[in-house]
Design a protein around this motif. Structure first.
Motif, short mmCIF file in Angstrom:
data_model
loop_
_atom_site.label_atom_id
_atom_site.label_comp_id
_atom_site.label_asym_id
_atom_site.label_seq_id
_atom_site.Cartn_x
_atom_site.Cartn_y
_atom_site.Cartn_z
N PHE A 297 0.91 -1.24 -0.11
CA PHE A 297 -0.20 -0.03 0.00
C PHE A 297 0.81 1.38 -0.22
O PHE A 297 0.53 2.20 -0.23
N ASP A 298 2.03 0.89 0.41
CA ASP A 298 2.99 2.07 0.60
C ASP A 298 3.26 2.85 -0.74
O ASP A 298 4.04 1.92 -1.44
N PRO A 299 2.97 3.96 -1.09
CA PRO A 299 3.69 4.55 -2.52
C PRO A 299 5.11 4.88 -2.43
O PRO A 299 5.64 5.44 -3.36
N ILE A 300 5.89 4.55 -1.02
CA ILE A 300 7.04 4.98 -1.05
C ILE A 300 7.45 6.41 -1.36
O ILE A 300 8.18 6.82 -2.23
N ALA A 301 6.53 7.42 -0.82
CA ALA A 301 6.38 8.84 -1.38
C ALA A 301 7.62 9.64 -1.15
O ALA A 301 7.90 10.47 -1.83
N GLY A 302 8.50 9.11 -0.10
CA GLY A 302 9.85 9.83 -0.04
C GLY A 302 10.61 9.88 -1.20
O GLY A 302 11.75 10.57 -1.12
N GLN A 303 10.44 9.01 -2.16
CA GLN A 303 11.20 8.93 -3.34
C GLN A 303 10.83 9.74 -4.67
O GLN A 303 11.57 9.84 -5.65
N PHE A 304 9.57 10.28 -4.28
CA PHE A 304 9.08 10.78 -5.48
C PHE A 304 9.84 12.20 -6.17
O PHE A 304 10.05 12.47 -7.13
N LYS A 305 10.55 12.91 -4.94
CA LYS A 305 11.08 14.25 -5.57
C LYS A 305 12.37 13.55 -6.23
O LYS A 305 12.93 14.39 -7.20
N GLN A 306 13.13 12.48 -5.98
CA GLN A 306 14.12 11.94 -6.73
C GLN A 306 13.76 11.33 -8.10
O GLN A 306 14.28 11.82 -9.14
N LEU A 307 12.47 10.74 -8.15
CA LEU A 307 11.89 10.36 -9.26
C LEU A 307 11.77 11.63 -10.23
O LEU A 307 11.79 11.40 -11.52
N ALA A 308 11.22 12.84 -9.68
CA ALA A 308 10.99 13.90 -10.59
C ALA A 308 12.29 14.42 -10.93
O ALA A 308 12.31 14.77 -12.21
N GLN A 309 13.39 14.72 -10.12
CA GLN A 309 14.72 14.88 -10.77
C GLN A 309 15.24 14.09 -11.73
O GLN A 309 16.04 14.60 -12.81
N ASP A 310 14.74 12.74 -11.49
CA ASP A 310 15.45 11.61 -12.65
C ASP A 310 15.04 12.19 -14.02
O ASP A 310 15.65 11.71 -15.06
N GLU A 338 -9.24 0.95 9.91
CA GLU A 338 -10.50 0.34 10.17
C GLU A 338 -10.01 -1.49 10.07
O GLU A 338 -10.54 -2.26 10.55
N ALA A 339 -9.05 -1.60 9.19
CA ALA A 339 -8.71 -3.02 8.90
C ALA A 339 -7.46 -3.40 9.93
O ALA A 339 -7.23 -4.72 10.13
N GLY A 340 -7.15 -2.46 10.89
CA GLY A 340 -6.20 -3.04 11.87
C GLY A 340 -4.61 -2.98 11.40
O GLY A 340 -3.90 -3.64 11.86
N LYS A 341 -4.50 -2.31 10.31
CA LYS A 341 -3.18 -2.22 9.79
C LYS A 341 -2.56 -0.99 9.80
O LYS A 341 -3.02 0.11 9.98
N PRO A 342 -1.08 -0.91 9.93
CA PRO A 342 -0.35 0.47 9.87
C PRO A 342 -0.74 1.41 8.85
O PRO A 342 -0.83 0.91 7.61
N GLU A 343 -0.82 2.68 9.23
CA GLU A 343 -1.02 3.82 8.21
C GLU A 343 0.25 3.65 7.60
O GLU A 343 1.62 3.42 7.60
N VAL A 344 0.12 4.42 6.24
CA VAL A 344 1.37 4.75 5.43
C VAL A 344 1.54 6.30 5.46
O VAL A 344 0.67 6.93 5.66
N ASP A 345 2.94 6.55 5.23
CA ASP A 345 3.35 8.27 5.48
C ASP A 345 3.27 8.64 4.07
O ASP A 345 3.91 8.19 2.88
N ALA A 346 2.95 9.91 3.94
CA ALA A 346 3.01 10.60 2.71
C ALA A 346 4.27 11.28 2.43
O ALA A 346 4.39 11.81 1.15
N GLY A 347 5.26 11.20 3.24
CA GLY A 347 6.54 11.69 2.74
C GLY A 347 6.60 12.98 2.74
O GLY A 347 7.34 13.36 1.83
N GLY A 348 5.70 13.74 2.99
CA GLY A 348 5.78 15.15 2.81
C GLY A 348 5.12 15.53 1.38
O GLY A 348 4.82 16.85 1.10
N LEU A 349 4.51 14.51 0.78
CA LEU A 349 3.81 14.78 -0.33
C LEU A 349 2.41 15.59 -0.44
O LEU A 349 2.03 15.78 -1.32
N ASP A 350 2.15 15.28 0.63
CA ASP A 350 0.68 15.88 1.18
C ASP A 350 0.60 17.51 1.20
O ASP A 350 -0.61 18.05 1.31
N LYS A 351 1.69 18.11 1.18
CA LYS A 351 2.01 19.71 1.37
C LYS A 351 2.62 20.03 0.25
O LYS A 351 3.63 19.77 -0.37
N LYS A 352 2.13 21.32 -0.13
CA LYS A 352 2.50 22.00 -1.20
C LYS A 352 3.82 22.90 -0.56
O LYS A 352 3.61 23.41 0.63
#
Length: 352
Positions: A297-310, A338-352
């Protein structure tokens, strides 16, 4: 004059009463509340007939999305590569899409951060550079033809970034083909290398005699990178948040099914691939492909800035696309809680 004054007073009081009535009813004039239209009559879904889109294929084969969507009609559309799916999303003919991280970023950037939102991860890994047996070092690719699925797609950016790092830009002929055509071209000797997602890298290895020159996992910290993610049109998310949440429940169920019953999940994926392409994968092919991906489920959001620079390094973009504000994991994390699973981190991508 007195009559006109009385009439004006009555009119003013009437307007005030109307406003108070609306306030008492709890009317919210914010854009989101005004746009929320409840459950959607139809959800138009995009995905690829690839093993890297396994959660989509499992959910479709097992009816897990329809189960959660209830009366909402699910309409499917298959794509070969991300840029075509981006056009469908931006053109409004698609609502939710399983898509590569690179095209997902492009969809967000092309619309100035308005048209789409990243709402979940799907898979990590599952992309390899495969070559003919005579290629043993990067320099051997000079003068050779290397294939990716489509210009600007996730594997195309990854290849061109890697070539730039090896001082091979302009020395290698990079071309784009549909995956099935790449298999035939490799067998016929027209191409000598390809950077492909699963199951196509496995098919070239097992059916065409290719060897793995590089697994993309080797280029990322802990071997994790977002191969496939889930995006939604922002307008659809605003208008039908409960439908988006229901679809995400189906995604959680799909990945859970794969974790609990991996062999059955592989069979479900293979059945969908047969229906979509007319041919099922050989058991050894899907087994190899499955071993190269991680469903998450984790989009591994912390790597998206690197992907953009790539994209800049790869020569696809002059300026790294802005990714701030791209992620909205609100609905996903609600489902996970609700499913009792750990939440995932937006890695700062939820903020402009």
């Amino acid at each position: 004059m007195r009559t006109r004054s009385v009439l004006a007073t009555i009119a003013a009081l009437s307007l005030l009463a109307t406003a108070c009535s609306r306030a008492d009813e709890g009317e919210d004039t914010s854009d989101t509340a005004a746009q929320d239209q409840g459950a959607a009559a139809e959800l138009r879904l995009g995905y690829f007939p690839n093993v890297t889109h396994a959660p989509a294929l499992i959910g479709l084969e097992k009816g897990l999305f329809e189960k959660e969507l209830g009366k909402t009609k699910l309409t499917r559309q298959e794509f070969n590569a991300g840029p075509n799916e981006v056009s469908a999303l931006l053109g409004g003919s698609l609502d939710i899409g399983f898509i590569g991280s690179g095209p997902a970023i492009n969809a967000y950037a092309k619309s100035n951060g308005k048209a789409v939102r990243l709402i979940s991860g799907v898979t990590s890994g599952g992309a390899q550079l495969v070559t003919t047996s005579d290629i043993s070092k990067p320099e051997d690719l000079a003068g050779k033809t290397v294939v990716t699925p489509q210009l600007g797609n996730t594997q195309d950016v990854a290849l061109k970034k890697w070539l730039a790092g090896k001082d091979l830009t302009g020395k290698v002929q990079v071309t784009n083909m549909e995956n099935a055509q790449t298999l035939d071209a490799f067998k016929g000797g027209q191409v000598q290398a390809a950077w492909l997602p699963e199951p196509w890298s496995s098919r070239l290895v097992l059916e065409a005699g290719a060897k793995v020159f590089l697994d993309e996992k080797e280029l990322w910290p802990d071997g994790k990178f977002p191969t496939t993610v889930l995006v939604v049109r922002t307008e659809f998310l605003d208008e039908h948040p409960q439908t988006v949440k229901a679809f995400l429940k189906g995604l959680v169920a799909s990945i859970g099914y794969a974790e609990d019953s991996p062999e059955d999940a592989q069979a479900a994926v293979n059945k969908q691939l047969e229906a979509l392409t007319g041919k099922a994968l050989k058991p050894e092919t899907i087994k190899r492909a499955w071993s190269n991906i991680t469903l998450t489920f984790d989009p591994i959001a912390g790597q998206f800035k690197q992907l953009a620079q790539d994209q800049v390094t790869a020569g696809i973009a002059e300026k790294a696309p802005e990714v701030g504000g791209f992620a909205d994991l609100t609905q996903l994390n609600a489902v996970l809680r609700e499913a009792g699973k750990p939440e995932v981190d937006a890695g700062g991508l939820d903020k402009k």
